[in-house]
Design a protein around this motif. Structure first.
Motif, mmCIF file in Angstrom:
data_model
loop_
_atom_site.group_PDB
_atom_site.id
_atom_site.type_symbol
_atom_site.label_atom_id
_atom_site.label_comp_id
_atom_site.label_asym_id
_atom_site.label_seq_id
_atom_site.Cartn_x
_atom_site.Cartn_y
_atom_site.Cartn_z
ATOM 1 N N VAL A 15 0.829 -1.208 0.000
ATOM 2 C CA VAL A 15 0.000 0.000 0.000
ATOM 3 C C VAL A 15 0.863 1.258 0.000
ATOM 4 O O VAL A 15 0.573 2.236 -0.708
ATOM 5 N N CYS A 16 1.945 1.239 0.791
ATOM 6 C CA CYS A 16 2.780 2.428 0.935
ATOM 7 C C CYS A 16 3.886 2.520 -0.113
ATOM 8 O O CYS A 16 4.553 3.558 -0.222
ATOM 9 N N GLY A 17 4.088 1.462 -0.861
ATOM 10 C CA GLY A 17 5.214 1.433 -1.794
ATOM 11 C C GLY A 17 5.015 2.233 -3.060
ATOM 12 O O GLY A 17 5.974 2.446 -3.811
ATOM 13 N N GLY A 18 3.795 2.692 -3.316
ATOM 14 C CA GLY A 18 3.553 3.416 -4.560
ATOM 15 C C GLY A 18 4.014 4.848 -4.550
ATOM 16 O O GLY A 18 4.071 5.491 -5.602
ATOM 17 N N ASP A 19 4.335 5.397 -3.389
ATOM 18 C CA ASP A 19 4.742 6.799 -3.300
ATOM 19 C C ASP A 19 6.199 6.931 -3.730
ATOM 20 O O ASP A 19 7.100 6.405 -3.077
ATOM 21 N N GLY A 20 6.436 7.649 -4.804
ATOM 22 C CA GLY A 20 7.790 7.852 -5.301
ATOM 23 C C GLY A 20 8.358 9.208 -4.938
ATOM 24 O O GLY A 20 9.368 9.635 -5.502
ATOM 25 N N GLY A 21 7.725 9.872 -3.973
ATOM 26 C CA GLY A 21 8.189 11.192 -3.573
ATOM 27 C C GLY A 21 9.438 11.135 -2.719
ATOM 28 O O GLY A 21 9.831 10.088 -2.221
ATOM 29 N N GLY A 22 10.048 12.312 -2.570
ATOM 30 C CA GLY A 22 11.249 12.416 -1.761
ATOM 31 C C GLY A 22 12.518 12.317 -2.568
ATOM 32 O O GLY A 22 12.506 11.968 -3.757
ATOM 33 N N GLU A 23 13.628 12.624 -1.914
ATOM 34 C CA GLU A 23 14.934 12.634 -2.568
ATOM 35 C C GLU A 23 15.957 11.883 -1.738
ATOM 36 O O GLU A 23 15.839 11.784 -0.517
#
Length: 420
Positions: A15-23
């Protein structure tokens, strides 16, 4: 039956793995080369069960997650008062690498920002850190020399902080050596299962859940987790504690730990960071766990069951000669307050009184003192009191398995039996 917990943890990762945000932490060249898609989590219970999912065998450097463990070792070695002379415990509201000190004292605000962490490291030595961290993890930890070299080459801000601390007399050691030692501390290699067990050791009062080794005293872990709760997530600490409510610490390699006292240690790994230097997906995982599993430290539990499970007549041929009070759960302040109130409101009639601890799983110090005070007053009221303590949890009970007495104070000696 196969445990469903790994399936649940895998579902959370999905569920949480889809977020590609951040650096990535690009200011450290070696960390800038990390695989941004790595994702793992682990959960370790205080009785030694460990669950890991995702890339749980991938090792990464501990970075700032090292701060609470170094702090714990320093308090254990030097004593809390000596450490507090050097570093405070107040949230700073600043970024982790801010060049700021308390006005008047020159102390860093807390041990979770870099100024505080450098101060704490100056109270230790490299070998103590390596041995202590290995004990927290339950295995020998090694240093990633490439990350250490890369990080040391870009550590000018930490050098500036160290020299500032030295100018205020907070750090007396060579500033360059302190920065090098602290960088080596941050370069220890761990995986999420290591971190979950390290966090679980804090949650377990300083005892490693698997090895059984006492790493630091119980009172040290209480203090460390309190500081983690208020300062562990830097300038996002307030948002974190209101929404997640788990004492936590993050690291710029993408690790994130949480320690829930008496329950579990948690860890995640995902290298992409938000503006505060915390793992984006790691924060989401903790938010999900806190919501799904009721892990918020301020979650209001249902009212505790009465410590008195049952009140009955003495069994067998002694029926009618007295009372048996069967206690259950934890003998703590709240539970014993209810027992004392019951004994005051509904005092047992004349005769023997048996306090049966067979179903008690824990006797806290304050609970023990209140229990013995209840015994002393029952004896003063003319009752013949006996304690049944099959597991020998009362501190004064002899180490062997023979029956003995417990001193209730005021010259009152009360029999303690292994069985009723």
């Amino acid at each position: 039956m196969r445990s469903p917990i790994p399936d649940y943890l895998t579902e959370v990762l999905d569920v949480c793995g889809g977020d590609g945000g951040g650096e990535l932490a690009a200011y450290i060249p070696e960390l800038a080369e990390a695989d941004p898609d790595r994702f793992a989590m682990a959960l370790a219970t205080v009785d030694g069960a460990v669950y890991g999912v995702g890339d749980d065998d991938v090792r990464f450097t501990i970075q700032s997650i090292s701060k609470p463990f170094a702090y714990a070792l320093a308090i254990a070695d030097r004593g809390l008062d000596a450490v507090l002379e050097k570093v405070g415990v107040e949230p700073s509201g600043d970024a982790f690498n801010e060049l700021s000190l308390e006005v008047g004292t020159g102390r860093p605000f807390n041990p979770m920002i870099n100024a505080g962490a450098l101060t704490v490291h100056a109270l230790l030595d490299d070998e103590r850190v390596r041995r202590g961290f290995s004990a927290f993890a339950g295995r020998e930890l090694e240093i990633d020399e490439d990350v250490f070299t890369s990080e040391l080459e870009t550590a000018d801000r930490n050098r500036a902080i160290a020299f500032m601390l030295r100018s205020h007399g907070i750090v007396e050691e060579d500033a360059q050596a302190v920065v090098e030692g602290y960088t080596r501390q941050c370069s220890l290699l761990v995986d999420v299962k290591d971190l979950a067990l390290m966090a679980a050791t804090l949650a377990n009062g300083g005892v490693h859940p698997v090895t059984g080794q006492r790493v630091v005293p119980h009172e040290v872990t209480r203090h460390v987790m309190a500081v983690m709760a208020t300062c562990g997530m830097y300038d996002a600490a307030g948002d974190w504690f209101t929404s997640v409510g788990i004492p936590a610490k993050s690291g710029v390699a993408g690790g994130l730990i949480g320690a829930l006292p008496g329950q579990v240690g948690l860890a995640t790994f995902s290298p992409r960071l938000d503006q505060h230097g915390n793992s984006v997906r790691g924060v989401q995982v903790f938010e999900r766990l806190s919501s799904d599993m009721g892990m918020h430290l301020m979650e209001v539990p249902p009212p505790a069951r009465s410590l008195i499970r049952e009140r009955t007549d003495l069994p067998g041929d002694r029926e009618g000669e007295g009372w048996v009070f069967e206690l259950q759960g934890s003998v703590n302040f709240v539970g014993m307050e209810r027992v004392l109130r019951t004994l005051a409101d509904e005092p047992p009639s004349e005769g023997a009184v048996v306090l049966d601890l067979t179903r008690v799983h824990e006797v806290r110090d304050v609970g023990r003192r209140m229990l013995l005070e209840a015994v002393r007053r029952l004896v003063a009221d003319g009752h013949d009191v006996t304690i049944v303590d099959p597991d020998g949890m009362l501190e004064a009970f002899p180490d062997d398995h023979a029956d003995g007495d417990v001193d209730a104070g005021g010259g009152v000696e009360v029999p303690v039996l292994r069985r009723r």
